[in-house]
Design an enzyme around this catalytic site. Sequence first.
Site, PDB file in Angstrom:
ATOM      1  N   ASP A   1      -0.782   2.546  -5.318  1.00 15.83           N
ATOM      2  CA  ASP A   1      -0.809   1.113  -5.598  1.00 15.83           C
ATOM      3  C   ASP A   1      -2.101   0.726  -6.308  1.00 15.83           C
ATOM      4  O   ASP A   1      -3.144   1.335  -6.096  1.00 15.83           O
ATOM      5  CB  ASP A   1      -0.683   0.323  -4.291  1.00 15.83           C
ATOM      6  CG  ASP A   1      -1.811   0.610  -3.321  1.00 15.83           C
ATOM      7  OD1 ASP A   1      -2.651  -0.273  -3.093  1.00 15.83           O
ATOM      8  OD2 ASP A   1      -1.877   1.748  -2.788  1.00 15.83           O
TER       9      ASP A   1
ATOM     10  N   ASN B   1      -9.360   3.386  -1.596  1.00 13.39           N
ATOM     11  CA  ASN B   1      -9.887   4.367  -0.647  1.00 13.39           C
ATOM     12  C   ASN B   1      -9.125   5.685  -0.637  1.00 13.39           C
ATOM     13  O   ASN B   1      -9.702   6.735  -0.360  1.00 13.39           O
ATOM     14  CB  ASN B   1      -9.949   3.766   0.761  1.00 13.39           C
ATOM     15  CG  ASN B   1     -11.050   2.731   0.866  1.00 13.39           C
ATOM     16  OD1 ASN B   1     -12.078   2.822   0.196  1.00 13.39           O
ATOM     17  ND2 ASN B   1     -10.828   1.728   1.697  1.00 13.39           N
TER      18      ASN B   1
ATOM     19  N   HIS C   1       0.817  -1.214   0.000  1.00 17.18           N
ATOM     20  CA  HIS C   1       0.000   0.000   0.000  1.00 17.18           C
ATOM     21  C   HIS C   1       0.852   1.266   0.000  1.00 17.18           C
ATOM     22  O   HIS C   1       0.340   2.353  -0.219  1.00 17.18           O
ATOM     23  CB  HIS C   1      -0.911  -0.008   1.233  1.00 17.18           C
ATOM     24  CG  HIS C   1      -2.332   0.373   0.987  1.00 17.18           C
ATOM     25  ND1 HIS C   1      -2.926   0.420  -0.250  1.00 17.18           N
ATOM     26  CD2 HIS C   1      -3.307   0.728   1.871  1.00 17.18           C
ATOM     27  CE1 HIS C   1      -4.193   0.779  -0.126  1.00 17.18           C
ATOM     28  NE2 HIS C   1      -4.446   0.987   1.147  1.00 17.18           N
TER      29      HIS C   1
END
Length: 186
Positions: A91, A112, A19
């Site tokens: 990512d 998100n 991430h």
Amino acid sequence: MKWIVGLGNPGTAYAGTRHNVGFMAVDALAKRFGISVTQSKSKGLLGEGNVAGTKVALLKPMTFMNLSGESVRGYMDYYKANLEDLIVVYDDLDTEIGKIRLRYQGSAGGHNGIKSIIQHTGTQIFNRVRMGISRPEPGMNIADYVLSNFPKSEADKVASMVDQTCDAIEYALTHPFDQTMAKYNR
């Protein structure tokens, strides 16, 4: 001024995770350009410099991934920055490990951090570099996967991907983004 935002999560516990490839790219750009990304601004770490005659800002939001838009919005408001000068690096599960994909608009695609940026800027139109982390094996929890470290077997692919991301962004500093997409989306 061009501004590059790398997405990730703050703290050493997340430093090498999938991430955090956006942070890895900004750190590599900072090293390449001789920019120190240590100034605390807009809920993030910021560094500024000049590259090939272009003023450049590097930003790493310190809000955690899901709230990245707060830092982006804060930077926009404080510096009167234009969205057309923004490149977000993050990512992407749907891109093969080691590959990059450039886009200038689109939905969050389940990411998100991008969802937060769209929410706080009110648009899906901004330049992006998606860094491939591939999907996990069937049955593996997505959150656990993106928060896991890259295995040593992927180290060369990740290093190459970070270099390619830096090359694409450096090219984008002096060329239109559609030309950059044509050159680096292969």
